[in-house]
Design a protein around this motif. Structure first.
Motif, PDB file in Angstrom:
ATOM      1  N   ASN A  29       0.830  -1.017  -0.059  1.00 23.86           N
ATOM      2  CA  ASN A  29       0.124   0.250  -0.186  1.00 23.86           C
ATOM      3  C   ASN A  29       0.900   1.295  -0.039  1.00 23.86           C
ATOM      4  N   TYR A  56      -3.452  10.538   8.359  1.00 21.50           N
ATOM      5  CA  TYR A  56      -3.631   9.247   9.060  1.00 21.50           C
ATOM      6  C   TYR A  56      -2.685   8.199   8.249  1.00 21.50           C
ATOM      7  N   GLN A 111      -1.819   4.017   8.470  1.00 23.00           N
ATOM      8  CA  GLN A 111      -2.228   2.642   9.448  1.00 23.00           C
ATOM      9  C   GLN A 111      -0.898   1.952   9.800  1.00 23.00           C
ATOM     10  N   THR A 127      -4.194  -3.573  13.746  1.00 25.98           N
ATOM     11  CA  THR A 127      -3.653  -2.079  13.296  1.00 25.98           C
ATOM     12  C   THR A 127      -4.295  -1.093  13.803  1.00 25.98           C
ATOM     13  N   ASN A 134      -5.009   3.221  13.147  1.00 22.36           N
ATOM     14  CA  ASN A 134      -5.132   4.275  12.112  1.00 22.36           C
ATOM     15  C   ASN A 134      -4.936   5.602  13.173  1.00 22.36           C
ATOM     16  N   THR A 174      -1.675   4.230   4.177  1.00 25.79           N
ATOM     17  CA  THR A 174      -2.323   5.318   4.435  1.00 25.79           C
ATOM     18  C   THR A 174      -3.917   5.171   5.100  1.00 25.79           C
ATOM     19  N   GLY A 175      -4.036   5.804   6.047  1.00 27.17           N
ATOM     20  CA  GLY A 175      -5.490   5.881   6.555  1.00 27.17           C
ATOM     21  C   GLY A 175      -6.832   5.817   5.674  1.00 27.17           C
ATOM     22  N   ASN A 176      -8.053   5.677   6.270  1.00 26.41           N
ATOM     23  CA  ASN A 176      -9.109   5.779   5.307  1.00 26.41           C
ATOM     24  C   ASN A 176      -9.455   7.195   5.078  1.00 26.41           C
ATOM     25  N   LEU A 177      -9.921   7.452   3.807  1.00 27.53           N
ATOM     26  CA  LEU A 177     -10.241   8.758   3.106  1.00 27.53           C
ATOM     27  C   LEU A 177     -11.030   9.714   3.901  1.00 27.53           C
ATOM     28  N   GLU A 232     -10.241  10.573   7.055  1.00 27.48           N
ATOM     29  CA  GLU A 232      -9.998  10.075   8.359  1.00 27.48           C
ATOM     30  C   GLU A 232      -9.693  11.363   9.172  1.00 27.48           C
TER      31      GLU A 232
END
Length: 234
Positions: free
Chosen positions: A75, A126, A128, A140, A142, A160-163, A165
């Protein structure tokens, strides 16, 4: 017959005249990514050679040292990045017509000037990462990247964290912007606007914007830009 011919010539000559236009465009600049952002602009004629303009630019401003890396999971993420900067630039300006376009041919060239306030939205970036930096667990976490956190090491980041976030923890930075450039319009009809704009823009804030805390950060973002635009006029 002579009168009719003169009337036709006059209509052809005036067929490109317009009073107002609205355009929108996709921006590429030296402070942004593949797509820097989006531009919206409303203009009205004050005279035969000058237009009054109102603009809005929505940009994602990047640190010049940002480099996208690939984690061991495959990722992507940006190592060292702690915040995003989303710039909302309001602009008031003047466009000066340097060369007028002939009906249905040629290019209209304008000198573009504008300035106004900037609203910077500083949103946390953010990542992960593994909950256990020793690899003893597949859990994990975030969180916003923090260079002072010993767990936020390169090998322990999964991506990368969630969109969006953490968008609720965003902070506002106030500033201002100004630009100067040249606009090249090549639409084939009176009602259609198509072309590009290129120039120089400065975006400045009251305080430094911390995008990558482990390196230098700044409050002023000079940039060269290129915008492809489309719109309509009447």
């Amino acid at each position: 017959m002579c009168v009719a011919f003169s009337s036709a010539v006059a209509q052809t000559k005036d067929s490109y005249d317009y009073n107002s236009e609205f355009t929108w465009g996709i921006n590429k600049n030296t402070s942004g990514g593949l797509i820097g952002g989006f531009v919206f602009k409303k203009a009205r004629k004050l005279s035969d050679r000058m237009l009054e303009t109102y603009g809005l630019e929505i940009m994602n401003v990047k640190h010049p040292q940002e480099v996208r890396r690939i984690a061991g999971t495959g990722n992507p993420f940006i190592y060292g990045k702690s915040n995003y900067l989303y710039a909302f630039r309001l602009q008031y300006g003047r466009d000066f017509i340097l060369f007028k376009k002939a009906p249905q041919q040629g290019v209209e060239i304008k000198l573009v000037t504008a300035l106004g306030p900037s609203i910077g939205v500083v949103a946390p970036y953010y990542i992960q990462r593994g909950a256990d930096p020793n690899g003893g667990s597949f859990d994990t976490v975030n969180e916003q990247y923090n260079p002072k956190n010993p767990d936020d090491t390169f090998d322990n980041i999964y991506g990368t964290g969630n969109l969006f976030e953490g968008i609720g923890q965003s902070k506002i930075q106030m500033g201002g912007n100004g630009k100067i450039g040249f606009n090249f319009e090549m639409g084939a009809t009176k009602s259609q606007v198509t072309g590009f704009e290129a120039g120089f823009l400065v975006d400045a804030y009251l305080h430094k914007v911390i995008l990558m805390p482990s390196t230098y950060n700044r409050a002023v973002f000079p940039t060269l830009y290129f915008t492809l635009f489309y719109g309509s006029r009447k």
